[in-house]
Design a protein around this motif. Structure first.
Motif, PDB file in Angstrom:
ATOM      1  N   ASP A 125       0.898  -1.184   0.040  1.00 33.72           N
ATOM      2  CA  ASP A 125       0.005  -0.187  -0.010  1.00 33.72           C
ATOM      3  C   ASP A 125       0.929   1.336  -0.105  1.00 33.72           C
ATOM      4  O   ASP A 125       1.408   1.620   1.235  1.00 33.72           O
ATOM      5  CB  ASP A 125      -0.840  -0.186   1.212  1.00 33.72           C
ATOM      6  N   GLU A 184       1.671   5.185  -0.623  1.00 29.67           N
ATOM      7  CA  GLU A 184       0.882   6.535  -0.699  1.00 29.67           C
ATOM      8  C   GLU A 184       1.844   7.462  -1.342  1.00 29.67           C
ATOM      9  O   GLU A 184       2.962   7.692  -0.880  1.00 29.67           O
ATOM     10  CB  GLU A 184       0.638   7.079   0.647  1.00 29.67           C
ATOM     11  N   ASP A 230       4.670  -3.016   6.741  1.00 29.62           N
ATOM     12  CA  ASP A 230       4.480  -3.678   5.344  1.00 29.62           C
ATOM     13  C   ASP A 230       5.788  -3.851   4.674  1.00 29.62           C
ATOM     14  O   ASP A 230       6.187  -5.005   3.911  1.00 29.62           O
ATOM     15  CB  ASP A 230       3.823  -2.708   4.603  1.00 29.62           C
TER      16      ASP A 230
END
Length: 452
Positions: free
Chosen positions: A396, A398, A410
């Motif tokens: 994920d 950003e 992560d």
């Protein structure tokens, strides 16, 4: 004649054969003294100047001497005037040497710039008519025109009369001088049979004397009246001439003033244009510096935020590389200070090989995020040096301005997973190698047994 007006007046006089007969200059001299000096050499036919717009003094001098004005089509440059005078003086010297006569004095040489300018103007004026004047000399010689009358022909031609017409007019004058008087009347000679001369005096008829006297008186009276009318008319024309000369003088002053204003305006416009160009250049430089400063400030802010994330250890910054090429890697390294332990994102993995991959390996990056398929050679280079390759859709990510952010948890999970996969793959490869060695050994043993 060449004239250079000013505080110091230069005067150079050439005759109609191009011979320099006077070169002189004088400081603060009156116009009447200049005229007296000029007319002492004879009639002036042409007043020459070295500038395109004849000065007022040249115009007045030409009007006083009843002469034409010669002005070049553009102002003569100093170098051109010097060269023209030097060449002409050299030609005159050679001409005198060719004639080998003691009657010729040495060629007059100008002693200062005023005399040189005046002589240059006179030479330029003479050269305009030189071919015509030389043609007149040749034709006059063929027509046997006396030397003292050749200059009259030249003067007519300079005053715009065609050469043939001027020659014919001079020949007519010569013819009239050479034709004897043949009028009958008082004092008229008549030939007698024996060759002697006798004089006859016609006697007016008797009784007509009073009528003749009366007619002559009337004619005299009429002529006196005509003279008075002409004098009156001449006075009026003189006043008109003075009026027109005043108007011309005023217009000349106005023209000079307008020319000065125009030249000043041109200089002003040039100065404005130069300053505008300087301002435009400074503005462009300012805008460039401003843009560069803004870019550096933005980079500094991004670097500060990256550094803050690195210290917080909750999120890891991801430094973006636009393409998988050496130039793009060097540019990103300079902009984002890519260093050992950083995570990078390749927006495109196309085009890069093992050498390109070795640049990132050499920087000591922690992991490489990819968006598409990478070449086999580059992938092997990363795996060889244990640099994790993580597909972007597995994390994920950003975006934050010019860089991206990934959660440290992560990232560590994906790095560990990649390393675990690499270990399993290595174990599998090692096991396969061992099995292959054992199979090869068994095959070899079997062949050996069969041979016995």
């Amino acid at each position: 004649m060449g004239l250079d007006p000013g505080m110091t007046v230069g005067v150079a006089i050439l005759d109609l054969s191009g011979e320099i007969i006077s070169v002189n200059s004088c400081k603060e001299v009156s116009r009447s003294e200049i005229i007296k000096h000029i007319i002492s050499f004879g009639k002036t036919v042409l007043v020459a100047t070295d500038v395109h717009q004849p000065p007022r003094m040249v115009k007045k001098m030409a009007a006083t001497l009843n002469s034409k004005i010669y002005a070049p089509y553009r102002d003569l440059a100093v170098n051109a005037k010097n060269e023209m005078v030097d060449i002409y003086l050299h030609q005159q010297d050679n001409l005198h040497l060719t004639r080998r006569s003691r009657d010729f004095e040495p060629v007059l040489i100008p002693k200062n710039a005023h005399e040189r300018d005046a002589l240059a103007a006179a030479i330029q004026g003479y050269k305009k008519y030189q071919k015509k004047l030389e043609q007149i000399e040749r034709r006059a010689l063929d027509l046997e025109i006396p030397r003292d009358m050749v200059d009259d022909v030249k003067i007519r031609v300079i005053n715009e009369i065609p050469i043939t017409k001027a020659l014919n007019a001079t020949l007519e004058i010569i013819k009239q001088k050479n034709t004897p008087m043949n009028n009958k009347g008082i004092g008229s000679p008549n030939d007698t049979p024996n060759g002697n001369l006798r004089v006859t005096s016609p006697t007016p008829p008797v009784g007509n004397g009073s009528k003749i006297i009366s007619g002559l008186k009337n004619k005299l009276k009429s002529q006196k009246k005509q003279i008075r009318n002409l004098q009156k008319k001449n006075s009026i024309m003189g006043n008109d001439l003075q009026k027109y000369q005043d108007e011309i003088s005023q217009l000349e002053n106005k023209i000079q003033r307008l020319q000065y204003e125009y030249s000043q305006n041109i200089l002003h416009q040039k100065e404005i244009a130069t300053k505008k160009a300087i301002i435009r250049g400074l503005q462009e430089k300012y805008n460039y510096e401003k843009g560069l400063r803004q870019e550096l400030e933005d980079q500094l802010k991004s670097i500060k935020r990256i550094r803050a994330m690195e210290l917080s250890r909750e999120a890891s910054p991801v430094k973006i590389i636009e393409s998988f090429s050496k130039d793009a890697i060097r540019e990103a390294t300079g902009s984002w200070n890519i260093k050992r332990g950083d995570v990078v994102l390749l927006k495109s993995s196309e085009g890069g090989g093992s050498q390109t991959a070795s640049l990132l390996v050499g920087l000591g990056v922690k992991a490489v995020l990819t968006t598409d398929k990478m070449s086999h050679q580059a992938k092997e280079e990363f795996e060889k040096h244990m640099v994790p390759l993580i597909e972007l859709d597995r994390v994920d990510l950003e975006m934050a301005d010019d860089f991206a952010v990934i959660r440290s948890q992560d990232l560590e999970r994906e790095v560990d997973q990649w390393k675990q996969n690499q270990e399993e793959r290595k174990k599998k490869e090692d096991r396969n190698k061992l099995l292959k060695i054992m199979d090869d050994y068994r095959s070899q043993r079997k062949r050996s047994t069969n041979n016995f």
